[in-house]
Design a protein around this motif. Structure first.
Motif, PDB file in Angstrom:
ATOM      1  N   GLY A 160       0.837  -1.194   0.000  1.00 42.42           N
ATOM      2  CA  GLY A 160       0.000   0.000   0.000  1.00 42.42           C
ATOM      3  C   GLY A 160       0.870   1.241   0.000  1.00 42.42           C
ATOM      4  O   GLY A 160       2.088   1.170   0.158  1.00 42.42           O
ATOM      5  N   ALA A 161       0.237   2.398  -0.185  1.00 40.00           N
ATOM      6  CA  ALA A 161       0.968   3.664  -0.189  1.00 40.00           C
ATOM      7  C   ALA A 161       1.637   3.875   1.165  1.00 40.00           C
ATOM      8  O   ALA A 161       1.005   3.778   2.199  1.00 40.00           O
ATOM      9  CB  ALA A 161       0.019   4.816  -0.496  1.00 40.00           C
ATOM     10  N   GLY A 162       2.948   4.147   1.129  1.00 38.43           N
ATOM     11  CA  GLY A 162       3.706   4.323   2.365  1.00 38.43           C
ATOM     12  C   GLY A 162       4.453   3.088   2.809  1.00 38.43           C
ATOM     13  O   GLY A 162       5.176   3.122   3.811  1.00 38.43           O
ATOM     14  N   ASP A 163       4.315   1.986   2.086  1.00 37.19           N
ATOM     15  CA  ASP A 163       5.001   0.733   2.414  1.00 37.19           C
ATOM     16  C   ASP A 163       6.517   0.921   2.359  1.00 37.19           C
ATOM     17  O   ASP A 163       7.055   1.394   1.358  1.00 37.19           O
ATOM     18  CB  ASP A 163       4.546  -0.331   1.406  1.00 37.19           C
ATOM     19  N   HIS A 164       7.191   0.511   3.429  1.00 31.45           N
ATOM     20  CA  HIS A 164       8.659   0.503   3.441  1.00 31.45           C
ATOM     21  C   HIS A 164       9.186  -0.898   3.735  1.00 31.45           C
ATOM     22  O   HIS A 164      10.280  -1.060   4.271  1.00 31.45           O
ATOM     23  CB  HIS A 164       9.198   1.522   4.465  1.00 31.45           C
ATOM     24  N   GLY A 165       8.390  -1.913   3.376  1.00 37.76           N
ATOM     25  CA  GLY A 165       8.761  -3.288   3.634  1.00 37.76           C
ATOM     26  C   GLY A 165       9.519  -3.917   2.478  1.00 37.76           C
ATOM     27  O   GLY A 165      10.331  -3.272   1.806  1.00 37.76           O
ATOM     28  N   LEU A 166       9.242  -5.198   2.222  1.00 32.18           N
ATOM     29  CA  LEU A 166      10.052  -5.972   1.288  1.00 32.18           C
ATOM     30  C   LEU A 166       9.932  -5.471  -0.154  1.00 32.18           C
ATOM     31  O   LEU A 166      10.925  -5.474  -0.893  1.00 32.18           O
ATOM     32  CB  LEU A 166       9.675  -7.448   1.368  1.00 32.18           C
TER      33      LEU A 166
END
Length: 295
Positions: A160-166
């Motif tokens: 989603g918007a703002g994801d800083h994961g994989l």
């Protein structure tokens, strides 16, 4: 209910808190930093200062709650993180013992050879030396001690918007290398879920899931990793390139090995049990937006 949430200001936790508040629950959120505490307080959340290593704070939060949702994780994927997760679950479980109160924990997907994994597949991870400290099986064992455990196995990408994961890490690696990598033919699959759908599942789960339930937080059973790499390539205007598993590790570090895994995962039983109908965009739809490609 009065719900104690660890990881309440995190990527999944902050969205889950919004859903729980909308459902009328009173939330106590664990906050490590001043910024997290302020963000939670602005939502009307009662703040408890501490972190995953603060076992006294975990006991305090659990003692005053009707349900506990443990979403905190150090995300370092090392022995220290595994130990911290296990001790947190053990501390909360011991505090809830004999009360029949809910203990919901976050867990991960495990591959099953030759087919999609389901909620009926037990985790093979046991003991403190296992990945995540074997916390899933530890939590489930508390059913015999008068606790109402619920396990939520999250897809490797909660997007989603703002994801800083994989997925963001894959984008960063591709930007640095000048190409977007997939392993071999890229036919191996990653399950995915939009953040909004994950949050709704959590809110439904604490009310509807029986003790000992395993829930799958996945809405797409498996997105081919080549399709993911090609969507990233299109977003960055670079080529998508096949690499060997060895080169993937050189290129992406530990994430290269993880991106090579085939992890198809079903959530059919979860959707039926909870009456949960995901509505968020797919991973590839999200990768058509600009949010993943902004520096």
């Amino acid at each position: 209910m009065r719900v104690f949430v660890t990881g309440a200001s995190g990527w999944i936790g902050s969205a889950a808190v919004d859903e729980l508040l909308a459902d009328g629950h009173q939330i106590v959120g664990l906050a490590r930093s001043d910024a997290s505490a302020a963000a939670l307080a602005a939502k009307g959340v009662e703040v408890l200062r501490g972190d995953l290593d603060d076992l006294d704070a975990l006991r305090t939060g659990a003692a005053g709650a009707d349900a506990v949702i443990n979403l905190a994780n150090k995300h370092t994927f090392d022995a220290a993180a595994n130990n911290a997760e296990r001790l947190a679950v053990q501390t909360i479980g011991d505090e809830l013992a004999g009360s029949d109160r809910v203990l919901m924990i976050a867990s991960g997907i495990n591959p099953v050879a030759g087919r999609a994994s389901t909620e009926a597949d037990p985790s093979p991870l046991h003991g403190p030396d296992a990945p995540r400290g074997g916390a899933e099986n530890l939590a489930l064992s508390y059913q015999d001690k008068g606790v109402h455990p619920i396990v939520v196995r999250f897809a490797p990408t909660v997007h989603g918007a703002g994801d800083h994961g994989l997925i963001r890490m894959l984008v960063t690696g591709a930007r640095t290398a000048g190409f977007s990598a997939y392993i071999a033919d890229g036919a191996n699959r990653w399950p995915a879920i939009h953040r909004s759908d994950a949050a709704r599942l959590i809110a439904l789960g604490i009310n509807k899931a029986p003790a000992g339930t395993i829930l799958h937080a996945t809405t797409e059973e498996g997105v081919p990793t080549r399709a993911i790499a090609e969507a990233i390539a299109q977003g960055l205007d670079i080529p998508a390139t096949s690499v060997t598993p060895e080169d993937a590790v050189t290129h992406l570090g530990w994430l290269g090995g993880f991106f090579a895994m085939d992890l198809p995962t079903s959530s059919t039983a979860t959707q039926t049990l909870l009456g949960w109908t995901p509505t968020g965009p797919t991973l590839l739809e999200d990768l058509q937006t600009s949010s993943y490609f902004q520096n």
